[in-house]
Design an enzyme around this catalytic site. Sequence first.
Site, PDB file in Angstrom:
ATOM      1  N   HIS A 218      16.896  -9.718 -10.752  1.00 36.49           N
ATOM      2  CA  HIS A 218      15.733 -10.611 -10.696  1.00 36.49           C
ATOM      3  C   HIS A 218      15.218 -10.499  -9.270  1.00 36.49           C
ATOM      4  O   HIS A 218      15.869 -10.982  -8.333  1.00 36.49           O
ATOM      5  CB  HIS A 218      16.200 -12.036 -11.034  1.00 36.49           C
ATOM      6  CG  HIS A 218      15.174 -13.104 -10.801  1.00 36.49           C
ATOM      7  ND1 HIS A 218      14.487 -13.697 -11.843  1.00 36.49           N
ATOM      8  CD2 HIS A 218      14.718 -13.704  -9.671  1.00 36.49           C
ATOM      9  CE1 HIS A 218      13.661 -14.617 -11.371  1.00 36.49           C
ATOM     10  NE2 HIS A 218      13.778 -14.643 -10.054  1.00 36.49           N
ATOM     11  N   CYS A 251       9.087 -19.739  -6.244  1.00 35.46           N
ATOM     12  CA  CYS A 251       9.848 -20.936  -6.622  1.00 35.46           C
ATOM     13  C   CYS A 251       9.338 -22.116  -5.819  1.00 35.46           C
ATOM     14  O   CYS A 251       9.167 -22.019  -4.607  1.00 35.46           O
ATOM     15  CB  CYS A 251      11.326 -20.673  -6.330  1.00 35.46           C
ATOM     16  SG  CYS A 251      12.358 -22.136  -6.474  1.00 35.46           S
TER      17      CYS A 251
END
Lengths: 309, 309
Positions: A218, A251
């Site tokens: 990721h 994020c």
Amino acid sequence: MTFPTKIYIRELAPREGFQALPTIFSAQQKVDFIDLLSKATPDEIEVTSFVRADLVPQMADAAEVAIKIKKNPTICYSSLYLNQRGFLESEKTGVLQNRGWIHFAISETFLQKNSNTSNSALIESIPSWVECFRDCSKNWHGIVISTVFGCNYENRHYSADDLIKLIRKIMNKARQAGIDPPSEISLADTMGWGSPTLVRDGILALRAEFNFKIISLHLHDTRGSGMVNAYVGLEEGIDRFDASCGGLGGCPFAKNAAGNIPTEDLVYLCQTLKIKTSIDLDALCRAAHFAEKLIGAPLNGKYSRYKNH
Amino acid sequence: MTFPTKIYIRELAPREGFQALPTIFSAQQKVDFIDLLSKATPDEIEVTSFVRADLVPQMADAAEVAIKIKKNPTICYSSLYLNQRGFLESEKTGVLQNRGWIHFAISETFLQKNSNTSNSALIESIPSWVECFRDCSKNWHGIVISTVFGCNYENRHYSADDLIKLIRKIMNKARQAGIDPPSEISLADTMGWGSPTLVRDGILALRAEFNFKIISLHLHDTRGSGMVNAYVGLEEGIDRFDASCGGLGGCPFAKNAAGNIPTEDLVYLCQTLKIKTSIDLDALCRAAHFAEKLIGAPLNGKYSRYKNH
């Protein structure tokens, strides 16, 4: 070099993208985007996240989105959750194919900010997690190791040693509790500290000591090495990747973190290497163009931008 | 894998960037940008191009820019030219350290549009080019092979065979005319058709048949593989790269072509691989931030964007 013949792609744009944007889009806009993504037939789409709506208001409509999207039976539709409450909420929708994940992080600072917990508390709770998964007829599928190569809060890189030490603790706890170890480990470079050396060292160190069926990557592209890190993963035979259509993402609790590697760029790279994916690249570009219009700003995906001319 | 210990970087942002933008910036704005780039001390800066002002009005102030910039004696300041008239104009400024280049292309269509000539005409003119270089006390330093991996106009890839055939013709002509072969070949992926396979195959094929002292890479990032292609070049020991601060660039005669790989992302990647460059990365980011303000839009460079937070 042992490139895989085919890779599995988890499309994260609906979750990564919408959580990172300051604007709150409607559930219908999200559903329209996900339905376009479904037409590109990735192996999996992470459609939303079940997290605290007071902290991440962009995801308050998680259940509504999960229910409304048109499901293609060949695609696995999943969601992100960081605690058991979120997992149970997601399962309650009855329409997602969640796998059982527990999210650790090398950076305790990040873990505290993102999940309001610590690695030791998470490790202690493994039996309770596994029970929670079982109650929903799932097994413990995998572990995510966030900030695996470094963290902006702690402003440092993490080595393969840091990774291995954490995994040992997790696996020891599982062994002591008589729990089958998870089959997948996701190396999540949450803030894009990865480099060819760190990616390769991490993979080799994991393989030397553990027997994960799947090691997945990721990768966020904060410093311009995201696609190179993916390529190094491919060189090492990694055959499962997270990626985000248009390179959307970041994020909300990871300062200065850029989006994920763009799915379209990863698929194009694979095509040049004769590595198969399940994705229809033209359909994926159409989804990226839809997102670009919705957001009103150029996305990071290069291949989709080229196809937009 | 044999990574080089140090790479030479040609910074192209002032030429690539300003030629590709629709806005025409003032000579002073360009000079200010180049002076900031000089503070980052790349090995070379291509400051402008001496081309037809009626076709590329963005470069009409080439001589003025070349004269006004502050010269750092450790940096080679050069310019782009596509014909002998352009070379002589550039030399007339008396302030640049041009090397003797001849620009070929695998795509005849591109060569016609970009330089209004053909490979056969260029090959015939090699003796006249060499004389022109000699008149300015230069030797024939190198050849650029534009569209080396593919061309949007002809909508196809080119193979290592296509490359080798063209180089053979060039080298045969040189041999027949008793001219020393050039020491550098620049593989210029003008429209970003490169892939790991094409880059590696091209380099290996060249090395198998010819003895160039330097093989350099000029990579545009149209399809998201630019940095991967650079990494593959590094794996093959390539130690000279063109790059553009902020990823600025694109060719006015190369439809749908994106900018070059961002210099800051290349330098950061090299740092993670312990490959040296002459560049001060913080100073380079300051130049990127200046360009971003000037242009009024986010640039492609990831590392500089991260550093701007």
